[in-house]
Design an enzyme around this catalytic site. Structure first.
Site, PDB file in Angstrom:
ATOM      1  CG  ASP A  54      -2.028   1.014   1.135  1.00 45.28           C
ATOM      2  OD1 ASP A  54      -1.733   2.226   1.165  1.00 45.28           O
ATOM      3  OD2 ASP A  54      -3.191   0.598   1.038  1.00 45.28           O
ATOM      4  CG  ASN A  80     -12.195  -0.484   3.661  1.00 42.62           C
ATOM      5  OD1 ASN A  80     -12.423  -1.008   4.738  1.00 42.62           O
ATOM      6  ND2 ASN A  80     -11.111   0.215   3.433  1.00 42.62           N
ATOM      7  N   GLY A  85     -15.631   3.057   3.361  1.00 36.98           N
ATOM      8  CA  GLY A  85     -14.240   3.454   3.197  1.00 36.98           C
ATOM      9  C   GLY A  85     -13.576   2.971   1.929  1.00 36.98           C
ATOM     10  CD  GLN A  86     -15.072  -0.541  -2.946  1.00 32.05           C
ATOM     11  OE1 GLN A  86     -16.235  -0.673  -2.592  1.00 32.05           O
ATOM     12  NE2 GLN A  86     -14.560  -1.234  -3.951  1.00 32.05           N
ATOM     13  CB  SER A  87     -10.429   5.160  -1.571  1.00 32.76           C
ATOM     14  OG  SER A  87      -9.395   4.211  -1.485  1.00 32.76           O
ATOM     15  CG  HIS A 143      -8.920  -2.914  -2.517  1.00 33.16           C
ATOM     16  ND1 HIS A 143      -9.972  -2.235  -3.102  1.00 33.16           N
ATOM     17  CD2 HIS A 143      -8.519  -2.160  -1.479  1.00 33.16           C
ATOM     18  CE1 HIS A 143     -10.183  -1.105  -2.431  1.00 33.16           C
ATOM     19  NE2 HIS A 143      -9.312  -1.039  -1.436  1.00 33.16           N
ATOM     20  CG  HIS A 161      -6.883  -2.747   2.992  1.00 34.17           C
ATOM     21  ND1 HIS A 161      -6.087  -1.663   2.694  1.00 34.17           N
ATOM     22  CD2 HIS A 161      -8.100  -2.488   2.441  1.00 34.17           C
ATOM     23  CE1 HIS A 161      -6.795  -0.785   2.001  1.00 34.17           C
ATOM     24  NE2 HIS A 161      -8.013  -1.256   1.833  1.00 34.17           N
TER      25      HIS A 161
END
Length: 115
Positions: free
Chosen positions: A30, A88, A94-96, A101, A103
């Site tokens: 990340d 997320n 909180g998924q940007s 994906h 974490h």
């Protein structure tokens, strides 16, 4: 093929700190780590989120969670003490990046609340 940033990373059009790759999955460090070990594990196939999974994606997600994540946790030295896996989903979740994906976080206490 989708044109999101994670698709471009999976296709190696954008450089990343790759730590794992197979036919269906890539994992990379990340850019803004929240723990000493913070790796993103993504399917090469564009899937927007957990809510977009179909029956044909079950084996892929099983491979990520049952094979890739444990292997990486061992290789990155966080398996013995523990780690966290987060996916997320959606804006308030909180998924940007709208590409599924996971974490993988470890290397420090992940207790909640902290302390």
């Amino acid at each position: 093929m989708a044109d999101c940033i994670f698709c471009k990373i999976a296709r190696k059009e954008i450089p990343s700190s790759l730590v794992y790759e197979d036919e269906t999955v890539v994992a990379f460090k990340d850019l803004e780590p929240q723990a000493p070990v913070h790796v993103l594990v993504i399917p090469k196939k564009h899937i927007e989120s957990l809510l977009a999974l179909t029956d044909e994606d079950k084996a892929l997600v099983g491979h990520i969670l049952a094979d890739v994540v444990p292997q990486l946790a061992r290789e990155l030295g966080v398996a013995e003490k523990g780690f966290r896996v987060v996916a997320n989903t959606g804006e308030e979740g909180g998924q940007s990046v709208k590409h599924l994906h996971f974490h993988l976080l470890g290397g420090r206490s992940m207790q909640w609340p902290p302390g």
